[in-house]
Design an enzyme around this catalytic site. Structure first.
Site, mmCIF file in Angstrom:
data_model
loop_
_atom_site.group_PDB
_atom_site.id
_atom_site.type_symbol
_atom_site.label_atom_id
_atom_site.label_comp_id
_atom_site.label_asym_id
_atom_site.label_seq_id
_atom_site.Cartn_x
_atom_site.Cartn_y
_atom_site.Cartn_z
ATOM 1 N N ASP A 133 44.068 -30.990 37.253
ATOM 2 C CA ASP A 133 45.244 -31.716 36.761
ATOM 3 C C ASP A 133 45.149 -33.173 37.207
ATOM 4 O O ASP A 133 44.301 -33.514 38.030
ATOM 5 C CB ASP A 133 46.546 -31.090 37.293
ATOM 6 C CG ASP A 133 46.615 -31.064 38.825
ATOM 7 O OD1 ASP A 133 45.758 -31.673 39.491
ATOM 8 O OD2 ASP A 133 47.529 -30.425 39.363
ATOM 9 N N ASN A 142 56.994 -26.634 45.889
ATOM 10 C CA ASN A 142 57.969 -26.078 44.945
ATOM 11 C C ASN A 142 57.420 -24.861 44.206
ATOM 12 O O ASN A 142 58.002 -24.422 43.227
ATOM 13 C CB ASN A 142 58.414 -27.154 43.946
ATOM 14 C CG ASN A 142 57.269 -27.651 43.080
ATOM 15 O OD1 ASN A 142 56.116 -27.267 43.282
ATOM 16 N ND2 ASN A 142 57.576 -28.514 42.127
ATOM 17 N N HIS A 159 54.590 -24.746 42.549
ATOM 18 C CA HIS A 159 53.774 -25.037 41.368
ATOM 19 C C HIS A 159 52.302 -24.732 41.624
ATOM 20 O O HIS A 159 51.827 -24.673 42.748
ATOM 21 C CB HIS A 159 53.999 -26.463 40.857
ATOM 22 C CG HIS A 159 53.380 -27.552 41.668
ATOM 23 N ND1 HIS A 159 53.752 -28.874 41.532
ATOM 24 C CD2 HIS A 159 52.409 -27.536 42.615
ATOM 25 C CE1 HIS A 159 53.027 -29.603 42.352
ATOM 26 N NE2 HIS A 159 52.216 -28.827 43.022
ATOM 27 N N GLU A 185 54.928 -26.696 36.820
ATOM 28 C CA GLU A 185 56.129 -26.799 37.631
ATOM 29 C C GLU A 185 57.021 -25.566 37.444
ATOM 30 O O GLU A 185 56.832 -24.794 36.489
ATOM 31 C CB GLU A 185 56.905 -28.049 37.204
ATOM 32 C CG GLU A 185 56.145 -29.353 37.429
ATOM 33 C CD GLU A 185 56.198 -29.831 38.869
ATOM 34 O OE1 GLU A 185 55.734 -29.091 39.763
ATOM 35 O OE2 GLU A 185 56.690 -30.944 39.105
HETATM 36 P P1 PGA Z 1 48.882 -30.435 48.800
HETATM 37 O O1 PGA Z 1 49.479 -30.245 47.359
HETATM 38 O O2 PGA Z 1 47.552 -29.745 48.819
HETATM 39 O O3 PGA Z 1 48.744 -31.925 48.917
HETATM 40 O O4 PGA Z 1 49.854 -29.849 49.745
HETATM 41 C C1 PGA Z 1 49.421 -29.016 46.731
HETATM 42 C C2 PGA Z 1 50.237 -29.129 45.498
HETATM 43 O O5 PGA Z 1 51.302 -29.793 45.512
HETATM 44 O O6 PGA Z 1 49.829 -28.555 44.481
#
Ligand code: PGA
Length: 240
Positions: free
Chosen positions: A66, A131, A133, A138
């Protein structure tokens, strides 16, 4: 469901996951990998760079999971350049497919989807959002969500700001849950105490759209690779 849970000490996590991935690349040099960016995989990529030899990645293909729309290419939070800096430029896979965030977003999403669909994904590494996701799928995403342009929740915008973004992006492009669930194998990477609650909800709460990561439990070969702080709220940590 075939979920395996692997828990490592926090200071051993990155080297242990890197060793497993190196072993996989030795066994399957033409591996087609989907990789995320973010804080979780950063130490893993550093360990992979340390462990790689000149040829290990030379037949592998990497597809970016992404990216954000609307950031400049030199923005520290831009996913494509970040993955190049942390991994790609060092290990030099045969092919790296970034997301064309400078193009027309819907076209870029279709291109990303086609790259993943046409060759298939052998192994997909995923982080877990605070969250719930997966990629930028999301909350409110379903197991059927396609690869698409997405609006980011405020919490995801704040995460991007934490990566040093010059301004918080409001949109992104992500491989869809449906495409990710087609990957032959998935490793969900989860580290740190701050992820403990969402990991417990993802694995042991209801399978539902408010935690898109919960849909990963439908996958036939999901491996959850956590460190001890992230895993400490799980009720069932019996190794399988
Ligand atoms: P992070 O993000 O590895 O920086 O914690 C993961 C995400 O938000 O998908």
């Amino acid at each position: 469901m075939s979920l395996s849970l692997v828990i490592h000490a926090a200071d051993e996590w990155a080297d242990a996951v890197a060793s497993d991935l190196v072993e996989r690349l030795r066994a399957e040099p033409r591996l087609r990998l989907c990789l995320p960016t973010g804080e979780t995989p950063a130490p893993l990529y550093a360990a992979l760079v340390r462990q790689a030899d000149a040829y290990l990645w030379s037949q592998a293909t990497v597809v970016l999971l992404d990216d954000y729309i609307g950031l400049l290419a030199d923005d520290p939070a831009s996913g494509g350049p970040r993955l190049r800096r942390e991994l790609i430029d060092h290990v030099r896979p045969a092919a790296f497919h970034a997301v064309n965030v400078d193009g027309e977003p819907d076209v870029a999403a279709r291109e990303l989807d086609a790259v993943a669909a046409e060759g298939g994904l052998d192994l997909t590494l995923l982080g877990l959002g605070l969250n719930g996701h997966i990629g930028l799928n999301e909350p409110a995403s379903t197991a059927e969500s396609p690869t698409r342009v997405v609006e980011l929740e405020a919490r995801s915008q704040a995460v991007a700001a934490g990566y040093g973004a010059s301004h918080a992006p409001t949109q992104g492009i992500t491989l869809g849950m449906s495409r990710l669930l087609e990957s032959r194998e998935i490793w969900l990477l989860v580290t740190g105490e701050r992820k403990a609650e969402i990991l417990a909800r993802a694995l042991e709460g209801p399978e539902a759209s408010d935690v898109p990561a919960s849909f990963l439990r439908r996958h036939r070969t999901l491996r959850v690779i956590a460190d001890e702080p992230a895993a400490h709220l799980l009720r069932d940590t019996t190794p399988v």
